[in-house]
Structures are given as C-alpha cells and as structure tokens.
Motif scaffolding. Structure first.
Motif: not given
Length: 485
Positions: A309-335
């Motif tokens: 019912q809730y997805s991640t706001a851009a403000k939060l994802t923008n906090f991460f560097d592109s190589d941060d494992i908390r971004l690359t491993k801890m989020f998913t984008i359904p197709l």
C-alpha cells in the motif's frame, strides 16, 4: 455505575486473543473489584511470557510498527492504500478508536497489563519455588524491560518528545504499574516522570538479566537488549553521556557483531539460529514463527508486489549512493501489478509475503546503537569519534570502496549522521520519531501524494490524539492540544 478506565477495561480482555493466556489467567471475584488470579507454576509464568511476546509482535507488525515511516517523508501511498491513511494525511481524530489511534493505545496498554500481571505474581512464585529463583528472575527482568519498551513506544506516539519543554514538564502518558481498580482514574504523568519510570524499569532489569547475558535467542529481551534500549532512551532524553555509556556496553559485547555486507540481507530475511556463539546484528527481534501474516501487516503493506500500500518516496532513495548495498540489495521494483515501477523495501519480503519464513521484525539492531553513539558524541563535540562511528556503518554499506568521512563543518557532520540513520533504519519505525526529537520540520519530496506534504516544528501533528473512549471513561486524562473539539 462506575466505569473502569478504557485503558484496562478493554485491556483486561486482551489475553483472550491468545490461547497461551487462557490457561494461566482466570478471574476470581473478590468484593466489588475482583482479582486476576495468575498462574501458580513456573511453567505458567513461561506461558505468560509467550503471551506477552505474541502481544508485542501483534502491535509491532501492524499499526505501531507502521506508524513512524508512514507518517514521515519515507513513503508515498498507492491507489488502494487504506492502512494508516489518516496518519499519512495527518487527519487523525480522537474518534478513530477502531483505527490506529485506538489500536496503538489499546495494544500497547494491553501488553503492559499482561506484563504487570506477571510482575505482580513473581514474588509469590519465588516463595513457592525457591529452587527456580533464577528462572523467575529472568522472567521478571524480561517483564520490567518490556514494560519500559511499551511505555517508551506509547510516549513516542501520544506525547511530544522529551525535549519539547526545557524541563520535560509537558504531558507524557499514563504510567501503569498495576491494574487499576474499577472506576480508578489514571492521569498522564509528565514526560520527565514517564522517562524516569522507563529508566527505573530498565535499570532494575539489568542485574536480573545479566545472569543470562548470553541469551539463547535473540527473540527475547536480554541483558544486551536492555543495554541497547537504554542507549535509545538516553538519546531521546538528550543525556549524551549515558547514551554513550550504554551504547559502549552493547557494542563492546563480544557475543554480538555487525553483519558484513554479504550477510546484511539475511538479517531481515532469516530467523537467526538459537544458541549461536556470535549473534549477528539483531540484539532484539520479534518473529512471526508459527503465525500467519494478514493484509494489514507490515509485510504486506511495505513489501508485497501485489498488495503493498506504500512505496518508497524519492526523497529516501535519493539519500543513497548508487553503490550502497542498502539500495541495491534492500529494494525491489515489481514489473507488473499495482506497484509496477515503484520501489518497495525488501526488509519484509522479496515481492511476496510468503518469500520469507518465518518473518522477523527488528526491534533493536547493533547498527542503531552505533548511530545512537555517533549522535551523542557529536552533541558532546567529540566530532572525530562521531565520524568514526558513522564511517563504520557506512563502510559496511559500501564494500567496493574505502569510506572516509569528510565534513565541511560540524553541522555538516550532524546532517551526515542524520542521513545515515535514515538510510540504515528506514522502514524500521524510527523516522518520524527522529524528526520530532531533533525538532526538525517535516518536508516530503516532490512526489508527495498526501493531503499534507510538510509542516514546521513545533507542531501538534507530531502526536496522535488520546482515543475518545479513553477520554470518556477516564476523567483524569487530558487530551492533546488540537484534538480537544
């Protein structure tokens, strides 16, 4: 006819939902007030503790566990969002007894009521079973620490932060140490008094829990968990020296360690082995082991591709560097589905609520304790040490490069610590409470789709109203400002 306060007229029946409670609680009328006759064996005390942990899980996986992220700048709602929607839109009302306003209050005090039943029964049990004193002391210590945690959680939701007034003289919450008699009014304590009891309970729990310092499971309150919780309490209180002292004790315990970057995802999707020699990251967690999830649980609301019912706001994802494992491993984008193209956290599942069995909810992690200490050190102008704690957490998240913490000013370092806390603890029920205690404004990002996208601190919307049924039944309760009409 006299009425009980809403807190405990409803809370007295909270155990009915748990089969384990039915077996050790029975009502025995004595005069007009009645009395709850507790268990008469140590086995009954252990069953009582199981019932408390079930209650804790119940409110952590629903309204309370969802509140601090949904009310913050971490999420945007989906088209079918209904869970905590009034809190997302800042349209809470005292009359919302059946929604989060009433649910958090009822379940929080329900857990406290059951905990108090255990605490009040322990002296007699120790007298009857002197050979099992250590076991009963452990149960007593767990109960004291859990009562402190419940009072802390309720104060975060229904009272302004400790530093709202210079002497913490503003209203906190009712502090309940025993079941009130019928018709007995229970007033709110000041925030100073509320925290004093929280700290007293935790301090009294420590020597009782220390005999089980290497607790067999991370799914129970332990000596180390009480230490870590005290670091959190003192951080919120603004007692920086004590925050550091208790953080040091937890961090320096050789039986616990931070997860490595390769182990990080497993912290959230694997139930830790009991009796492990070294415990990974989790200092205290709750698990739904043996239980089933439901449509309004934290697992579905945040992490299910079909039902989130809730997805991640851009403000939060923008906090991460592109190589941060908390971004690359801890989020998913359904197709596909309603959440196609949206970023969902994987802390509660990898696209389906059944992908992680059993599911776990992290209550206190070692990384939080490092960040507690970093912030406390910054406030004591120990900037180099604060930067080192920050570096340790950031380095784990960036395994492909060496992290150094550079800051243009002391204020810049503080901002980096706050941002790191947002990255590390997102979707673990911290963000809104952090904004309030740091006296920061709420400002959601450009993709905000709430009725309210920001407001200035101080603000009455940093707290929920006391439920109307409590106000009606308990004449000593004072409603929070802005909810009095």
């Amino acid at each position: 006819m006299k009425r009980n306060t809403y807190i405990l007229t409803l809370l007295a029946i909270a155990c009915i939902a748990f089969a384990s409670c039915k077996k050790f609680l029975e009502k025995e009328p004595i005069g007009k007030t009645g009395k709850i006759t507790l268990f008469e064996t140590v086995e009954g005390a252990n069953k009582a503790m199981s019932g408390v942990y079930n209650l804790m899980l119940s409110y952590y996986k629903t309204s309370f566990g969802l509140y601090a992220d949904i009310a913050s700048d971490n999420v945007i709602r989906g088209n079918k969002a209904n869970v905590l929607l009034p809190q997302f839109n800042f349209q809470s009302a005292a009359s919302d007894d059946a929604l989060a306003v009433g649910d958090i209050w009822l379940n929080g005090y329900g857990a406290i009521n059951n905990i108090n039943n255990i605490i009040n029964a322990i002296p007699e049990l120790k007298s009857k079973f002197p050979s099992q004193t250590k076991t009963l002391d452990s149960i007593y210590g767990q109960s004291l620490a859990l009562r402190a945690l419940c009072h802390l959680n309720l104060s975060l939701v229904y009272a302004q932060p400790y530093n709202y007034t210079t002497d913490a003289s503003h209203l906190g919450i009712p502090v309940v140490l025993k079941t009130p008699n019928p018709g007995e009014a229970v007033a709110r304590k000041t925030m100073k008094e509320t925290y004093a009891q929280i700290i007293t309970d935790l301090s009294n729990a420590l020597p009782l829990l220390q005999q089980y310092a290497n607790h067999t499971t991370q799914a129970a309150m332990s000596y180390q968990a009480a230490l870590a919780l005290l670091s959190r309490v003192y951080l919120y209180k603004g007692d920086w020296e004590q925050c550091i002292n208790y953080a040091n004790l937890a961090i320096n315990d050789v039986n616990y360690k931070l997860a490595s970057n390769s182990e990080y995802l497993s912290v959230f999707n694997t139930y830790p082995a009991d009796n492990a020699t070294t415990k990974l990251e989790s200092i205290f967690l709750l698990s739904n082991k043996g239980l089933t999830s439901n449509g309004s649980s934290i697992y579905t609301v945040y992490s299910d591709a079909a039902g989130a019912q809730y997805s991640t706001a851009a403000k939060l994802t923008n906090f991460f560097d592109s190589d941060d494992i908390r971004l690359t491993k801890m989020f998913t984008i359904p197709l596909s589905g309603d959440n196609a193209g949206k970023s969902l956290t994987k802390k509660y599942g990898d696209g389906t609520v059944t992908s992680i069995t059993p599911q776990v909810i992290q209550v206190i992690r070692l990384s939080e304790v490092y960040l507690n200490r970093a912030e406390a050190k910054w406030n004591l102008q120990r900037y180099t040490e604060a930067a080192e704690d920050l570096r340790i957490i950031s380095q784990r998240a960036h395994p492909s490069r060496t992290i150094t913490i550079a800051y243009s000013s002391n204020d810049d370092l503080y901002k980096q610590i706050a941002n790191e806390r947002s990255r590390e603890l997102c979707f673990e029920n911290h963000r809104f409470f952090d904004l309030a205690r740091r006296k920061e404004n709420l400002q959601r990002s450009a993709d905000c789709n709430a009725n309210t996208c920001g407001f200035i601190y101080p603000n009455s919307r940093y707290v929920l109203p006391i439920p109307a049924k409590e106000i009606d039944a308990n004449k000593s309760i004072i409603q929070n400002p802005a909810y009095t009409n």
